[in-house]
Design an enzyme around this catalytic site. Sequence first.
Site, PDB file in Angstrom:
ATOM      1  N   CYS A  56      -7.679  -7.183   1.341  1.00  0.00           N
ATOM      2  CA  CYS A  56      -6.955  -6.049   1.885  1.00  0.00           C
ATOM      3  C   CYS A  56      -5.707  -5.854   1.041  1.00  0.00           C
ATOM      4  CB  CYS A  56      -6.637  -6.264   3.357  1.00  0.00           C
ATOM      5  SG  CYS A  56      -5.697  -7.754   3.690  1.00  0.00           S
ATOM      6  N   THR A  57      -4.607  -5.434   1.628  1.00  0.00           N
ATOM      7  CA  THR A  57      -3.426  -5.104   0.848  1.00  0.00           C
ATOM      8  C   THR A  57      -2.783  -6.321   0.204  1.00  0.00           C
ATOM      9  OG1 THR A  57      -3.019  -3.330   2.417  1.00  0.00           O
ATOM     10  CG2 THR A  57      -1.241  -3.853   0.907  1.00  0.00           C
TER      11      THR A  57
END
Length: 480
Positions: free
Chosen positions: A427-428
């Site tokens: 993810c981020t």
Amino acid sequence: MMQFFQKLGRALMLPVAVLPAAAILMGIGYWIDPSGWGANNAVAAFLLKSGGAIIDNLPWLFAVGVAIGMSQNNDGAAALSGLVAMFIVTTLLSPASVSMLKNVDVSEVPAAFGKITNAFTGIISGLVAAFCFNKFHKTQLPPALSFFSGKRCTPIITSAFMIVVSAILFFIWPAIYGGLVAFGEAVSGLGPVGAAIYAFFNRLLIPTGLHHALNSVFWFDGFGINDIGNFWASTGTKGITGMYQGGFFPIMMFGLPGAALAMYHTAKTNRKKAAFGLLTAAAFASFFTGVTEPLEFSFMFLAPGLYVVHAALTAVSVGIAAALHATAGFSFSAGLVDYVLSFNMPLANNPWILLIMGVAFFVIYYVLFTVLIKAFNLKTPGREDDEEETAKNESKLTLSNSNFAEVAKAVYEALGGKNNVVAIDNCTTRLRLKVKDSSAINEKAIKAAGAHGVIRPSKDTVQVIIGTQVEFVADEMKKL
């Protein structure tokens, strides 16, 4: 189960992200030429067809988006399999095909099969494709068939699975569709209460595309109500005709934008910018054109309970408007364009009441969504489980070695390597890993490689917090 729906919600973000632009294009085109739908103006035709190319093919976008988002490594082969699955179900269950399978004339085919290309079949196709990819993309076939080994076999296997799914739908789809039509007929005589019940299920069925079955009862001429047709033809009863439309205006023009503002204000600080882009465009599309899918699909799977609240509030709005005999109509959807066009129609009855209701519902949606999101920590856009550490701490993280390949190798080995790691995603700021056994990893070795922390949500999942450089590490680890 909740984790599955949240992952499905994230998968749908890919196709949903293109919808606001398409909705606005169609809204402007319809605004320019509301009577001819492009027949009287070339610019309107250009805009309507451009936007319609996306909106009208939403089920296909879902098939691709869900297949990519739910597959390991978000692989393009899964997307191809999603398309294949959708081709099969929509072809096998098209009216022409069903007429041959049943050996009857096309006119005798149940109406349900005319609505087989919908969001429900798109999502089902994507899920089947993702399952087949995850299960079979490493399949080794005999040497004579080796060309079809690995990822190349997944569309073929998906085809076989989708034939079975289509066979099941062949028997149950008419019953589901017909049941909803019968339900709509049963509640159609209940006045404002029936209008509220209809509105509730209209919204609740949006994820499946089955709301069209109810719409055929209330909005169109299939069963004598024809609320839309009668309103625009001025052939109904003032204050009554339009009762199945009027209450949608406060929700689409005001309520959902209020929800979007609540989701933006409750988004994580370091995710607000990304949430702002999606929510602003989706809210404008809802207000201006009445196209709500971009906004609704942004949270219906991430926070399904919140979507039920939205359906209930829609029911309240439609029920109140019907009880007050406040009516307006739409031929596209309940946005600003249709509100302005219908304001002076002969059967429009006190449409200004809908604006007052709209302001009230804007406040209700904003307050209620804000309270529920915070109270239950709902994973609306900008609040997904991407960061548990603060953005400030993670932004200061620096890898102990700027060579991402070496860092990836060190972390991969500490995780147990190929003997333990099943799937890699990110993810981020963190690696999201599926492993055979999370207790078998070497947490000290992972941190020594530069990771900020290790989280073990379950026995077979691990999250390794890397920071904003995570994508480079993930790419190198996938190569391993």
